[in-house]
Scaffold this active site. Structure first.
Site: not given
Ligand code: EPZ
Length: 415
Positions: A22-23, A116, A121, A304, A396
């Protein structure tokens, strides 16, 4: 909302094929915008999130055609550059379309994705990266308008190795003038898949999988066909399903290198794991031992799989500790596990799990994608019947979840 009815107590046995990731699929679907041509994707998982992403692409003017084992997307007629708020709110990861729209058309409008089920996020790192590339960001009435005359490659230092921010900056810089360097980039395997897809299209990207990614801007991109990598989180989910039921299963079409931290934790918990080229077999017939786990950016333990391991450890011998370092609100499923007899105490980032002899079936509600899957695993191990409601969360991210579990001997029905 639908529900799963699970009669627990069966040890899972047999083989299961792991679906496409998915990711990896979501950023790759967004990347199809860049070549204004055809992209043929194999092994695209048929799940709500990819269906939603295809709907948005069609809304923007793309065509998408599902054939037997592939999806052909034609983005040559895209004429809209605004991601509808309703869809942004339903699927925050649609923010990944922004990078492609800006990269290709120098404009994109989208709403704040909104929080979410697992945390606020924010997308501040995405927007800071866009601004470094010369993109003007205007925020009004909950909308974000991005526009640029030209996109000029730049050096971008990420405060945190955000997966989405890394992917969005790559997408925005593929067609830029000059070179973009992303430091402190996320190292997740899905980013390597995105790099491989884009390079097959004619992009010039290197370094994915390391903490420095270099994108050399190019002028044109061509038609492409690509086979999406297996889903490492689905693989970890099924390994936990075998562990919690004391079963013995073989996962096919899996890349074991993507789940080394997961495999070593399961071995530490007394599971026997056998790794072959494209398969992983787990034998969990011994009593599980307790663990201490901290979630970290890749190549650390994946957030995850946090909920899936917490669920599994509810029936381990002794007391386990989980520390969730990535998202600030990713324990919402725990009160539902407690309804099934689990003994878990949450204190800030930490969850202390005291192993119990048995879980008991109950009526529980999924709170998010991975938390919902954790409740299903608990139901598979519990004595009696468990009803898991709000399973749209689970649909999802897991393709044919109930069917795959039934084939492994689980007594689970989708209602
Ligand atoms: C991706 O989400 C994945 N989703 C998530 O999988 C996964 O948990 C996550 O990466 C971490 O590995 C997809 O790839 C579609 P991040 P993403 O940006 O990109 C903070 C699942 O269950 N952050 O690495 O949103 C954020 O709040 C999903 O399949 C900021 O502060 O993850 C979080 O605490 C859930 N500012 C941390 O970084 C930003 O601009 C990690 O977020 C962006 C993120």
């Amino acid at each position: 909302m639908g529900k799963y009815i699970i009669k627990g107590g069966k040890k899972l046995e047999g083989e299961v094929r792991i679906s496409g990731s998915k990711n990896a699929a979501l950023p790759i679907l967004a990347a199809t915008i860049l070549n204004s041509s055809k992209s043929t994707l194999y092994n695209l998982p048929d799940i709500h999130d990819t269906q939603m992403m295809l709907e948005i692409l069609k809304l923007l003017g793309a065509k998408a055609e599902k054939k037997k084992n592939k999806v052909i997307i034609d983005t040559s007629k895209i004429s809209k550059y605004e991601i509808p708020e309703s869809l942004m709110r339903q699927m925050r990861s649609s923010v990944i379309l922004a990078g492609s729209l800006i990269g290709k058309y120098k404009t994109a409008t989208f709403s704040y994705p909104g929080g979410c089920d697992i945390g606020s996020r924010p997308i501040d790192l995405h927007l800071k990266g866009f601004e470094k590339l010369g993109i003007a960001i205007q925020k009004e009435y909950g909308n974000i308008n991005c526009v640029a005359d030209k996109i000029i490659g730049e050096k971008i230092d990420l405060d945190f190795p955000s997966v989405g921010a890394t992917e969005n900056i790559i997408l925005a810089s593929v067609l830029a003038e000059g070179q973009t360097i992303i430091n402190n980039a996320a190292r997740e395997p899905e980013i390597i898949d995105l790099q491989n897809f884009l390079n097959k299209m004619g992009a010039k990207i290197k370094g994915a999988g390391s903490n420095q990614i270099i994108v050399q801007g190019v002028k044109t991109l061509k038609e492409v066909s690509y086979n999406i990598m297996p889903d490492r989180i689905e693989a970890g989910t099924f390994l936990c399903a075998a562990a919690i039921t004391g079963g013995n299963i073989k996962l096919n079409e899996v890349n074991s290198e993507h789940i080394t931290p997961v495999i070593s934790k399961l071995e530490e918990a007394n599971c026997k794991i056998k790794i072959e080229k494209n398969s992983v077999e787990i034998n969990a017939q011994k009593k599980l031992k307790s663990l201490e786990i901290k979630t970290m950016p890749y190549p650390g333990f994946p957030t995850d799989l946090q909920s899936l391991f917490v669920s599994t450890l509810t029936v381990a011998k002794g007391t386990s500790l989980m520390v969730e370092n990535i998202f600030e609100n990713r324990y919402k499923y725990i009160p539902e596990l407690v309804r099934m007899g689990a003994k878990i105490m949450v204190e800030g980032k930490s969850a202390v799990i005291k192993g119990v002899r048995k879980l008991y079936g109950a009526n529980v509600k999924a709170t998010d994608l991975r938390g919902g899957a954790a409740l299903v695993l608990a139901g598979l191990a519990a004595k009696g019947v468990t009803n898991v409601e709000n399973i749209e969360y689970i649909l999802r991210g897991y393709e044919n979840f109930d069917i795959k579990l039934q084939k492994l001997g689980a007594n689970i029905l989708l209602e």
